[in-house]
Design a protein around this motif. Structure first.
Motif, PDB file in Angstrom:
ATOM      1  N   TRP A 210      71.330  12.789  23.124  1.00  0.00           N
ATOM      2  CA  TRP A 210      70.164  12.588  23.952  1.00  0.00           C
ATOM      3  C   TRP A 210      70.628  11.926  25.243  1.00  0.00           C
ATOM      4  CZ3 TRP A 210      65.358  14.392  23.866  1.00  0.00           C
ATOM      5  CH2 TRP A 210      64.859  14.916  22.653  1.00  0.00           C
ATOM      6  N   TYR A 211      70.251  12.548  26.369  1.00  0.00           N
ATOM      7  CA  TYR A 211      70.496  11.994  27.691  1.00  0.00           C
ATOM      8  C   TYR A 211      69.164  11.569  28.295  1.00  0.00           C
ATOM      9  CZ  TYR A 211      75.403  13.344  28.038  1.00  0.00           C
ATOM     10  OH  TYR A 211      76.760  13.439  27.855  1.00  0.00           O
ATOM     11  N   VAL A 212      69.236  10.572  29.172  1.00  0.00           N
ATOM     12  CA  VAL A 212      68.024  10.091  29.843  1.00  0.00           C
ATOM     13  C   VAL A 212      68.275  10.070  31.347  1.00  0.00           C
ATOM     14  CG1 VAL A 212      68.718   7.664  29.519  1.00  0.00           C
ATOM     15  CG2 VAL A 212      66.321   8.220  29.980  1.00  0.00           C
ATOM     16  N   GLN A 213      67.254  10.426  32.076  1.00  0.00           N
ATOM     17  CA  GLN A 213      67.329  10.399  33.541  1.00  0.00           C
ATOM     18  C   GLN A 213      66.179   9.561  34.056  1.00  0.00           C
ATOM     19  OE1 GLN A 213      67.174  14.279  35.460  1.00  0.00           O
ATOM     20  NE2 GLN A 213      68.577  13.549  37.024  1.00  0.00           N
ATOM     21  N   TYR A 214      66.501   8.345  34.509  1.00  0.00           N
ATOM     22  CA  TYR A 214      65.489   7.469  35.097  1.00  0.00           C
ATOM     23  C   TYR A 214      65.221   7.919  36.532  1.00  0.00           C
ATOM     24  CZ  TYR A 214      66.556   4.556  31.076  1.00  0.00           C
ATOM     25  OH  TYR A 214      66.749   4.102  29.797  1.00  0.00           O
ATOM     26  N   PRO A 215      64.056   7.613  37.044  1.00  0.00           N
ATOM     27  CA  PRO A 215      63.712   8.054  38.403  1.00  0.00           C
ATOM     28  C   PRO A 215      64.769   7.655  39.427  1.00  0.00           C
ATOM     29  CG  PRO A 215      61.795   7.130  37.302  1.00  0.00           C
ATOM     30  CD  PRO A 215      62.953   6.883  36.396  1.00  0.00           C
ATOM     31  N   GLY A 216      65.249   8.623  40.182  1.00  0.00           N
ATOM     32  CA  GLY A 216      66.214   8.354  41.244  1.00  0.00           C
ATOM     33  C   GLY A 216      67.642   8.123  40.771  1.00  0.00           C
ATOM     34  N   GLU A 217      67.890   8.330  39.480  1.00  0.00           N
ATOM     35  CA  GLU A 217      69.235   8.080  38.954  1.00  0.00           C
ATOM     36  C   GLU A 217      69.822   9.339  38.314  1.00  0.00           C
ATOM     37  OE1 GLU A 217      68.165   3.464  37.726  1.00  0.00           O
ATOM     38  OE2 GLU A 217      69.514   4.663  36.485  1.00  0.00           O
ATOM     39  N   GLY A 218      71.113   9.276  38.024  1.00  0.00           N
ATOM     40  CA  GLY A 218      71.776  10.392  37.358  1.00  0.00           C
ATOM     41  C   GLY A 218      71.548  10.362  35.858  1.00  0.00           C
ATOM     42  N   LEU A 219      71.968  11.449  35.199  1.00  0.00           N
ATOM     43  CA  LEU A 219      71.875  11.531  33.746  1.00  0.00           C
ATOM     44  C   LEU A 219      72.748  10.468  33.099  1.00  0.00           C
ATOM     45  CD1 LEU A 219      72.131  15.368  33.110  1.00  0.00           C
ATOM     46  CD2 LEU A 219      70.275  13.896  32.354  1.00  0.00           C
ATOM     47  N   GLN A 220      72.207   9.818  32.071  1.00  0.00           N
ATOM     48  CA  GLN A 220      72.973   8.831  31.324  1.00  0.00           C
ATOM     49  C   GLN A 220      72.906   9.176  29.839  1.00  0.00           C
ATOM     50  OE1 GLN A 220      71.525   4.858  32.032  1.00  0.00           O
ATOM     51  NE2 GLN A 220      71.053   5.307  34.166  1.00  0.00           N
ATOM     52  N   LEU A 221      74.018   9.003  29.150  1.00  0.00           N
ATOM     53  CA  LEU A 221      74.000   9.202  27.713  1.00  0.00           C
ATOM     54  C   LEU A 221      73.176   8.095  27.065  1.00  0.00           C
ATOM     55  CD1 LEU A 221      75.063  10.700  25.199  1.00  0.00           C
ATOM     56  CD2 LEU A 221      76.986   9.091  25.196  1.00  0.00           C
ATOM     57  N   LEU A 222      72.214   8.480  26.233  1.00  0.00           N
ATOM     58  CA  LEU A 222      71.397   7.505  25.517  1.00  0.00           C
ATOM     59  C   LEU A 222      71.961   7.266  24.128  1.00  0.00           C
ATOM     60  CD1 LEU A 222      68.846   5.756  25.387  1.00  0.00           C
ATOM     61  CD2 LEU A 222      67.591   7.782  24.620  1.00  0.00           C
ATOM     62  N   LEU A 223      72.230   8.342  23.399  1.00  0.00           N
ATOM     63  CA  LEU A 223      72.819   8.212  22.075  1.00  0.00           C
ATOM     64  C   LEU A 223      73.387   9.557  21.649  1.00  0.00           C
ATOM     65  CD1 LEU A 223      70.604   9.642  19.997  1.00  0.00           C
ATOM     66  CD2 LEU A 223      69.371   7.524  20.400  1.00  0.00           C
ATOM     67  N   LYS A 224      74.203   9.512  20.592  1.00  0.00           N
ATOM     68  CA  LYS A 224      74.791  10.764  20.113  1.00  0.00           C
ATOM     69  C   LYS A 224      75.078  10.655  18.625  1.00  0.00           C
ATOM     70  CE  LYS A 224      79.674   9.814  20.917  1.00  0.00           C
ATOM     71  NZ  LYS A 224      80.908  10.259  21.617  1.00  0.00           N
ATOM     72  N   ALA A 225      75.300  11.833  18.016  1.00  0.00           N
ATOM     73  CA  ALA A 225      75.711  11.916  16.609  1.00  0.00           C
ATOM     74  C   ALA A 225      76.649  13.103  16.470  1.00  0.00           C
ATOM     75  CB  ALA A 225      74.504  12.071  15.700  1.00  0.00           C
ATOM     76  N   THR A 226      77.698  12.927  15.721  1.00  0.00           N
ATOM     77  CA  THR A 226      78.728  13.960  15.667  1.00  0.00           C
ATOM     78  C   THR A 226      78.781  14.720  14.353  1.00  0.00           C
ATOM     79  OG1 THR A 226      80.354  12.338  14.992  1.00  0.00           O
ATOM     80  CG2 THR A 226      80.172  12.771  17.349  1.00  0.00           C
ATOM     81  N   LYS A 227      78.072  14.248  13.315  1.00  0.00           N
ATOM     82  CA  LYS A 227      78.079  14.998  12.075  1.00  0.00           C
ATOM     83  C   LYS A 227      76.769  14.786  11.329  1.00  0.00           C
ATOM     84  CE  LYS A 227      80.609  11.496   9.396  1.00  0.00           C
ATOM     85  NZ  LYS A 227      80.626  10.445  10.421  1.00  0.00           N
ATOM     86  N   ALA A 228      76.549  15.640  10.354  1.00  0.00           N
ATOM     87  CA  ALA A 228      75.291  15.628   9.611  1.00  0.00           C
ATOM     88  C   ALA A 228      75.017  14.256   9.005  1.00  0.00           C
ATOM     89  CB  ALA A 228      75.318  16.686   8.525  1.00  0.00           C
ATOM     90  N   ASP A 229      73.760  13.843   9.107  1.00  0.00           N
ATOM     91  CA  ASP A 229      73.232  12.588   8.577  1.00  0.00           C
ATOM     92  C   ASP A 229      73.630  11.363   9.396  1.00  0.00           C
ATOM     93  OD1 ASP A 229      73.786  13.860   5.258  1.00  0.00           O
ATOM     94  OD2 ASP A 229      71.979  13.974   6.488  1.00  0.00           O
ATOM     95  N   ASP A 230      74.428  11.556  10.443  1.00  0.00           N
ATOM     96  CA  ASP A 230      74.718  10.448  11.350  1.00  0.00           C
ATOM     97  C   ASP A 230      73.443  10.047  12.073  1.00  0.00           C
ATOM     98  OD1 ASP A 230      78.063  10.806  12.834  1.00  0.00           O
ATOM     99  OD2 ASP A 230      77.366  10.029  10.899  1.00  0.00           O
ATOM    100  N   LYS A 231      73.290   8.769  12.311  1.00  0.00           N
ATOM    101  CA  LYS A 231      72.180   8.280  13.136  1.00  0.00           C
ATOM    102  C   LYS A 231      72.760   7.661  14.388  1.00  0.00           C
ATOM    103  CE  LYS A 231      68.574   6.076  11.394  1.00  0.00           C
ATOM    104  NZ  LYS A 231      67.725   5.006  10.805  1.00  0.00           N
ATOM    105  N   GLY A 232      72.326   8.182  15.541  1.00  0.00           N
ATOM    106  CA  GLY A 232      72.675   7.551  16.802  1.00  0.00           C
ATOM    107  C   GLY A 232      71.577   6.577  17.183  1.00  0.00           C
ATOM    108  N   SER A 233      71.970   5.459  17.805  1.00  0.00           N
ATOM    109  CA  SER A 233      70.952   4.490  18.204  1.00  0.00           C
ATOM    110  C   SER A 233      71.410   3.737  19.448  1.00  0.00           C
ATOM    111  CB  SER A 233      70.654   3.511  17.073  1.00  0.00           C
ATOM    112  OG  SER A 233      71.811   2.792  16.732  1.00  0.00           O
ATOM    113  N   ASN A 234      70.433   3.364  20.274  1.00  0.00           N
ATOM    114  CA  ASN A 234      70.726   2.625  21.501  1.00  0.00           C
ATOM    115  C   ASN A 234      69.400   2.203  22.124  1.00  0.00           C
ATOM    116  OD1 ASN A 234      72.143   1.531  23.685  1.00  0.00           O
ATOM    117  ND2 ASN A 234      72.178   3.463  24.799  1.00  0.00           N
ATOM    118  N   LYS A 235      69.328   0.996  22.596  1.00  0.00           N
ATOM    119  CA  LYS A 235      68.156   0.481  23.323  1.00  0.00           C
ATOM    120  C   LYS A 235      66.865   0.667  22.520  1.00  0.00           C
ATOM    121  CE  LYS A 235      70.119   1.504  27.855  1.00  0.00           C
ATOM    122  NZ  LYS A 235      69.886   2.145  29.174  1.00  0.00           N
TER     123      LYS A 235
END
Lengths: 113, 116
Positions: free
Chosen positions: B35-60
Motif C-alpha cells: 500500500w502506497y499513500v500520496q498526501y496532498p502535494g507530496e510524492g508516493l510513499q510506501l505505507l506498508l507491505k507484505a511479502t508472503k501469504a498470511d503476512d500482516k503489514g502495519s504502519n501508522k
C-alpha cells in the motif's frame, strides 16, 4: 540529496515537440524506475534501470519514448513528437539493488497542448 | 497478466471512524503486496507491505493482511485522523518479473477525506 528529485516539476509543450524529463535518484541507489500516471489512474510502469542499463523497458508505449542513464545515476526520459495523449504525471523512483523500499520523486507533470 | 482492483472512491469519513479500503489482485507467480499513500502535494510513499501469504503489514495504525486464498490485501485502520486524508494505492510486485522488486502494478487509487 535527501530524496529523489525530478525536474522540471511542470512542463508544457506543443504537440510535435521533443521533451526531456530528468530524474536524480537517491545517492547510491542502483535501481531506477520510471512510471506514468494519467489523471484518475494509478502509476503504470515504463522502464527499469539497474546501473547504466535498461533491464526492462517493456512498459514504454512506443518508440517515441526513450530513457537513458549513462553514468548509472541521473536518468533522462525523452519523448519525441509529443502527442496530447502523452499528457500525464511522470514519476521516477529509486532503490538499492535488493532494497526493501522504492522511493518516489514528486513527479513531472507534462502537458501537451 | 498482473492486475490490481481497489475500491473506488472517494471515501469520506469522520474523525475516529473505522476505515477499510478493499484491494484484490490477479498475478502470475507469487507477488509481494504494497500500500502506497500520496498526501496532498507530496510524492508516493510506501505505507506498508507484505511479502508472503498470511503476512500482516502495519504502519501508522494501518494494517493489511496478505490473503492468498481470497487474493486480497485490504487496508484497515481502526480510528482515522484528519491527517490521514490522502490517496491510497494498492500495488503488487511479481518477483518473476526479471528480478526487479519494484516493477509495480498499481490500482487506480482511492481518495480518502477525513473530516473533523
Amino acid at each position: 540529496g535527501a530524496g529523489v528529485s525530478q525536474t522540471p516539476s511542470n512542463k508544457v509543450t506543443e504537440k510535435g515537440k521533443y521533451v526531456e524529463l530528468r530524474c536524480d535518484p537517491i545517492s547510491g541507489h542502483t535501481a531506477l524506475y520510471w512510471y506514468r500516471q494519467s489523471l484518475g489512474q494509478g502509476p503504470e510502469f515504463l522502464i527499469y534501470f539497474q546501473g547504466t542499463g535498461a533491464a526492462d523497458d517493456s512498459g514504454l508505449p512506443n518508440d517515441r519514448f526513450f530513457a537513458v542513464r549513462p553514468e548509472g545515476s541521473v536518468s533522462t526520459l525523452k519523448i519525441q513528437r509529443t502527442e496530447r495523449g502523452d499528457s500525464a504525471m511522470y514519476l521516477c523512483a529509486s532503490s538499492t539493488q535488493d532494497g526493501t523500499e522504492a522511493f518516489f520523486g514528486q513527479g513531472t507533470r507534462l502537458t501537451v497542448v | 497478466g498482473n492486475s490490481v482492483t481497489q475500491m473506488e472512491g472517494p471515501v469520506t469519513l469522520s474523525e475516529e471512524a473505522f476505515l477499510t479500503i478493499n484491494c484484490t489482485y490477479t498475478a502470475t507467480g507469487y507477488p509481494s503486496l504494497f500500500w502506497y499513500v500520496q498526501y496532498p502535494g507530496e510524492g508516493l510513499q510506501l505505507l506498508l507491505k507484505a511479502t508472503k501469504a498470511d503476512d500482516k503489514g502495519s504502519n501508522k495504525g494501518f494494517e493489511a493482511t496478505y490473503r492468498k486464498e481470497t487474493t486480497s490485501f485490504h487496508l484497515e485502520k481502526g480510528s482515522v485522523q484528519v491527517s490521514d486524508s490522502a490517496v491510497y494505492f494498492c500495488a503488487l510486485s511479481d518477483p518473476s518479473s526479471g528480478g526487479s522488486n519494484y516493477k509495480l502494478t498499481f490500482g487506480k487509487g482511492t481518495l480518502l477525506t477525513v473530516n473533523p
